[in-house]
Design a protein around this motif. Structure first.
Motif, PDB file in Angstrom:
ATOM      1  N   GLN A   1     -27.598  12.135 -12.716  1.00  0.00           N
ATOM      2  CA  GLN A   1     -27.250  11.354 -13.903  1.00  0.00           C
ATOM      3  C   GLN A   1     -27.212  12.225 -15.151  1.00  0.00           C
ATOM      4  O   GLN A   1     -26.274  12.150 -15.945  1.00  0.00           O
ATOM      5  CB  GLN A   1     -28.250  10.208 -14.100  1.00  0.00           C
ATOM      6  N   GLN A   2     -28.231  13.062 -15.329  1.00  0.00           N
ATOM      7  CA  GLN A   2     -28.252  13.933 -16.503  1.00  0.00           C
ATOM      8  C   GLN A   2     -27.064  14.887 -16.488  1.00  0.00           C
ATOM      9  O   GLN A   2     -26.421  15.111 -17.517  1.00  0.00           O
ATOM     10  CB  GLN A   2     -29.555  14.732 -16.562  1.00  0.00           C
ATOM     11  N   ARG A   3     -26.748  15.417 -15.315  1.00  0.00           N
ATOM     12  CA  ARG A   3     -25.608  16.330 -15.238  1.00  0.00           C
ATOM     13  C   ARG A   3     -24.301  15.600 -15.525  1.00  0.00           C
ATOM     14  O   ARG A   3     -23.398  16.144 -16.163  1.00  0.00           O
ATOM     15  CB  ARG A   3     -25.567  16.990 -13.862  1.00  0.00           C
ATOM     16  N   LEU A   4     -24.178  14.359 -15.048  1.00  0.00           N
ATOM     17  CA  LEU A   4     -22.976  13.588 -15.337  1.00  0.00           C
ATOM     18  C   LEU A   4     -22.868  13.316 -16.834  1.00  0.00           C
ATOM     19  O   LEU A   4     -21.777  13.421 -17.415  1.00  0.00           O
ATOM     20  CB  LEU A   4     -22.988  12.274 -14.552  1.00  0.00           C
ATOM     21  N   ASP A   5     -23.979  12.973 -17.477  1.00  0.00           N
ATOM     22  CA  ASP A   5     -23.971  12.772 -18.928  1.00  0.00           C
ATOM     23  C   ASP A   5     -23.473  14.023 -19.647  1.00  0.00           C
ATOM     24  O   ASP A   5     -22.689  13.945 -20.602  1.00  0.00           O
ATOM     25  CB  ASP A   5     -25.373  12.428 -19.433  1.00  0.00           C
ATOM     26  N   GLU A   6     -23.912  15.177 -19.177  1.00  0.00           N
ATOM     27  CA  GLU A   6     -23.501  16.431 -19.806  1.00  0.00           C
ATOM     28  C   GLU A   6     -22.012  16.683 -19.618  1.00  0.00           C
ATOM     29  O   GLU A   6     -21.330  17.160 -20.530  1.00  0.00           O
ATOM     30  CB  GLU A   6     -24.322  17.588 -19.238  1.00  0.00           C
ATOM     31  N   VAL A   7     -21.485  16.373 -18.425  1.00  0.00           N
ATOM     32  CA  VAL A   7     -20.050  16.538 -18.183  1.00  0.00           C
ATOM     33  C   VAL A   7     -19.252  15.633 -19.115  1.00  0.00           C
ATOM     34  O   VAL A   7     -18.269  16.059 -19.739  1.00  0.00           O
ATOM     35  CB  VAL A   7     -19.699  16.243 -16.714  1.00  0.00           C
ATOM     36  N   VAL A   8     -19.649  14.373 -19.221  1.00  0.00           N
ATOM     37  CA  VAL A   8     -18.934  13.432 -20.071  1.00  0.00           C
ATOM     38  C   VAL A   8     -19.027  13.850 -21.531  1.00  0.00           C
ATOM     39  O   VAL A   8     -18.026  13.806 -22.269  1.00  0.00           O
ATOM     40  CB  VAL A   8     -19.464  12.000 -19.848  1.00  0.00           C
ATOM     41  N   ASP A   9     -20.194  14.282 -21.974  1.00  0.00           N
ATOM     42  CA  ASP A   9     -20.356  14.719 -23.357  1.00  0.00           C
ATOM     43  C   ASP A   9     -19.459  15.908 -23.683  1.00  0.00           C
ATOM     44  O   ASP A   9     -19.088  16.119 -24.838  1.00  0.00           O
ATOM     45  CB  ASP A   9     -21.817  15.107 -23.623  1.00  0.00           C
ATOM     46  N   HIS A  10     -19.111  16.667 -22.675  1.00  0.00           N
ATOM     47  CA  HIS A  10     -18.306  17.877 -22.890  1.00  0.00           C
ATOM     48  C   HIS A  10     -16.877  17.554 -23.309  1.00  0.00           C
ATOM     49  O   HIS A  10     -16.239  18.378 -23.971  1.00  0.00           O
ATOM     50  CB  HIS A  10     -18.290  18.720 -21.602  1.00  0.00           C
ATOM     51  N   GLY A  11     -16.346  16.378 -22.931  1.00  0.00           N
ATOM     52  CA  GLY A  11     -14.959  16.131 -23.312  1.00  0.00           C
ATOM     53  C   GLY A  11     -14.338  14.889 -22.705  1.00  0.00           C
ATOM     54  O   GLY A  11     -13.144  14.884 -22.399  1.00  0.00           O
ATOM     55  N   SER A  12     -15.137  13.827 -22.539  1.00  0.00           N
ATOM     56  CA  SER A  12     -14.604  12.613 -21.918  1.00  0.00           C
ATOM     57  C   SER A  12     -15.106  11.365 -22.622  1.00  0.00           C
ATOM     58  O   SER A  12     -16.161  11.379 -23.264  1.00  0.00           O
ATOM     59  CB  SER A  12     -14.982  12.542 -20.432  1.00  0.00           C
ATOM     60  N   VAL A  13     -14.348  10.300 -22.474  1.00  0.00           N
ATOM     61  CA  VAL A  13     -14.772   8.991 -22.966  1.00  0.00           C
ATOM     62  C   VAL A  13     -15.786   8.390 -22.007  1.00  0.00           C
ATOM     63  O   VAL A  13     -16.802   7.827 -22.416  1.00  0.00           O
ATOM     64  CB  VAL A  13     -13.551   8.057 -23.108  1.00  0.00           C
ATOM     65  N   GLY A  14     -15.525   8.501 -20.723  1.00  0.00           N
ATOM     66  CA  GLY A  14     -16.428   7.973 -19.712  1.00  0.00           C
ATOM     67  C   GLY A  14     -16.253   8.705 -18.401  1.00  0.00           C
ATOM     68  O   GLY A  14     -15.344   9.526 -18.240  1.00  0.00           O
ATOM     69  N   GLY A  15     -17.133   8.409 -17.469  1.00  0.00           N
ATOM     70  CA  GLY A  15     -17.045   9.060 -16.172  1.00  0.00           C
ATOM     71  C   GLY A  15     -17.903   8.357 -15.139  1.00  0.00           C
ATOM     72  O   GLY A  15     -18.759   7.522 -15.475  1.00  0.00           O
ATOM     73  N   LEU A  16     -17.667   8.692 -13.891  1.00  0.00           N
ATOM     74  CA  LEU A  16     -18.459   8.156 -12.785  1.00  0.00           C
ATOM     75  C   LEU A  16     -18.550   9.220 -11.713  1.00  0.00           C
ATOM     76  O   LEU A  16     -17.724  10.142 -11.644  1.00  0.00           O
ATOM     77  CB  LEU A  16     -17.819   6.879 -12.237  1.00  0.00           C
ATOM     78  N   ALA A  17     -19.565   9.102 -10.870  1.00  0.00           N
ATOM     79  CA  ALA A  17     -19.737  10.084  -9.798  1.00  0.00           C
ATOM     80  C   ALA A  17     -20.412   9.453  -8.597  1.00  0.00           C
ATOM     81  O   ALA A  17     -21.163   8.476  -8.725  1.00  0.00           O
ATOM     82  CB  ALA A  17     -20.551  11.282 -10.288  1.00  0.00           C
TER      83      ALA A  17
ATOM     84  N   ARG B   1     -32.747  21.867 -12.239  1.00  0.00           N
ATOM     85  CA  ARG B   1     -33.616  20.732 -11.933  1.00  0.00           C
ATOM     86  C   ARG B   1     -33.051  19.411 -12.415  1.00  0.00           C
ATOM     87  O   ARG B   1     -33.580  18.364 -12.084  1.00  0.00           O
ATOM     88  CB  ARG B   1     -34.992  20.972 -12.561  1.00  0.00           C
ATOM     89  N   ALA B   2     -31.985  19.460 -13.216  1.00  0.00           N
ATOM     90  CA  ALA B   2     -31.423  18.217 -13.723  1.00  0.00           C
ATOM     91  C   ALA B   2     -30.920  17.363 -12.581  1.00  0.00           C
ATOM     92  O   ALA B   2     -30.359  17.863 -11.610  1.00  0.00           O
ATOM     93  CB  ALA B   2     -30.288  18.521 -14.693  1.00  0.00           C
ATOM     94  N   GLY B   3     -31.128  16.049 -12.697  1.00  0.00           N
ATOM     95  CA  GLY B   3     -30.643  15.133 -11.684  1.00  0.00           C
ATOM     96  C   GLY B   3     -29.175  14.834 -11.881  1.00  0.00           C
ATOM     97  O   GLY B   3     -28.567  15.220 -12.887  1.00  0.00           O
TER      98      GLY B   3
END
Length: 374
Positions: free
Chosen positions: A36-52, A32-34
């Motif tokens: 943005q939340q999923r992108l935040d989780e991807v970035v938190d996993h191992g990145s400085v920043g990200g975009l989608a 159910r995550a939108g």
């Protein structure tokens, strides 16, 4: 610089331009995550920043996460450009197939017929095998300094020629004997294709990509930088890992400025999420190639490998196959995929902190993006 408490063994997982194909799927696409939340989780996993960018039949969503630069709270620009690495290969493969349609090249042409004496055994290696990584031509990467060595960083502004990198590569034994039997991803294949395009057209591969793809598709934020160290326009900073002599901890060094001749025809392109999505929509929508050559592009090189002629694919949990490619340019990582009917697409770009492998997290993001609104 940013100190990261990681062991040397972890630091050495970084590979220039990565391997072909998408990350393995782990999500069922029903969360159910939108986006943005999923992108935040991807970035938190191992990145400085990200975009989608996530596109459905009904609308398109764009978002960013993390920061644009370590030590600041500036967000990643929404219209960011980034080094897209091996996604360059799909652009170049499309040009090769356009030249094939025009009768200027043939998929069964030998490397020797276009580049005499350049590759040992080149008379038995075809352009098709270069494009689908079954040529047996070794990758040049093991012959050059790689992260996290200081020598790699010392070379950041060095200009490498394709001839120099190819000559380094062929000092190694072939990876497939005979050619055509074994899939072995090699960036050298596309350096050779870049030289062959120049022989066939009288223009550089970059000029042909610009003339045939970038300008007609109005990809205004996509460039072939050549030897320029800059990323034009808004962009997040990217980082490379460094382990100093006698130390076990990894340091992140700003690697935004670098000479992309290190990648050349195998990975130099700079682009944006909307531009990559537009390119793959045009390709899968039949606007760039005759139908029979698009089918050739989609045909697996070897059973069990989701890679054809410069084009990769993944099957999502909702049974929608998406086509595209991914790229790793050391300090930037990107993935761009579009469904066969072009109604759905997802592009994601990260500036990794090299603390973890993001493939699984990104694979889950792609699955959720494609399957989540059905």
């Amino acid at each position: 610089m940013q100190r990261v408490r990681r062991a040397l063994a972890t630091a050495t997982v970084v590979l220039i331009m990565g391997s072909a194909g998408a990350a393995a799927a782990t999500a069922d696409g029903s969360g159910r995550a939108g986006p943005q939340q999923r992108l935040d989780e991807v970035v938190d996993h191992g990145s400085v920043g990200g975009l989608a960018l996530v596109r459905t039949p009904h609308d398109a969503w764009r978002g960013t996460s993390g920061v644009s630069k370590l030590g600041s709270d500036r967000p990643v620009p929404g219209n960011s450009r980034f080094r897209a690495g091996s996604i360059t290969k799909t652009f170049l493969a499309t040009v090769v197939l356009q030249l094939t349609a025009e009768g200027k090249l043939g998929l069964e042409d030998s490397v020797e017929s276009w580049l005499p004496g350049v590759v040992p055994g080149g008379e038995g290696i075809t352009l098709r095998q270069l494009m689908n990584h079954t040529s047996g031509v070794p990758d040049y990467r093991p012959t050059i300094p790689l992260p996290p060595s200081q020598e790699f960083l010392d070379n950041r502004e060095r200009t490498w020629t394709a001839a120099e990198l190819i000559a380094r590569a062929v000092t190694q034994p072939p990876t497939s004997d005979p050619p055509g039997k074994t899939f072995s991803y090699s960036n050298t294949n596309y350096l050779l294709l870049g030289q062959i395009v120049e022989k066939a057209t009288g223009h550089s591969y970059a000029e042909e990509i610009e003339r045939r793809l970038i300008r007609p598709l109005h990809l205004r934020d996509t460039t072939m930088p050549g030897t320029s160290v800059e990323i034009p326009g808004p962009h997040p900073h990217g980082y490379a890992p460094l382990v100093r002599d006698g130390e076990s901890e990894m340091t992140l060094v700003d690697f935004t400025r670098m000479n992309p001749s290190l990648f050349g025809a195998s990975g130099e392109i700079i682009s944006t999420a909307p531009d990559l999505d537009a390119f793959f929509r045009a390709l899968l929508g039949g606007r760039l190639l005759p139908a029979h050559l698009l089918k050739e592009m989609e045909r697996p090189a070897v059973e069990g490998h989701a890679y054809g002629l410069g084009l990769a694919w993944r099957d999502t949990p909702c049974h929608v196959r998406v086509y595209g490619n991914d790229g790793d340019a050391v300090s930037y990582q990107s993935w761009s995929y579009v469904s066969a009917d072009t109604r759905r697409g997802v592009t994601i770009a990260l500036t990794p902190n090299h603390s973890a492998n993001s493939d699984t997290a990104v694979g889950s993001y792609i699955d959720a993006a494609i399957c989540g609104d059905r």
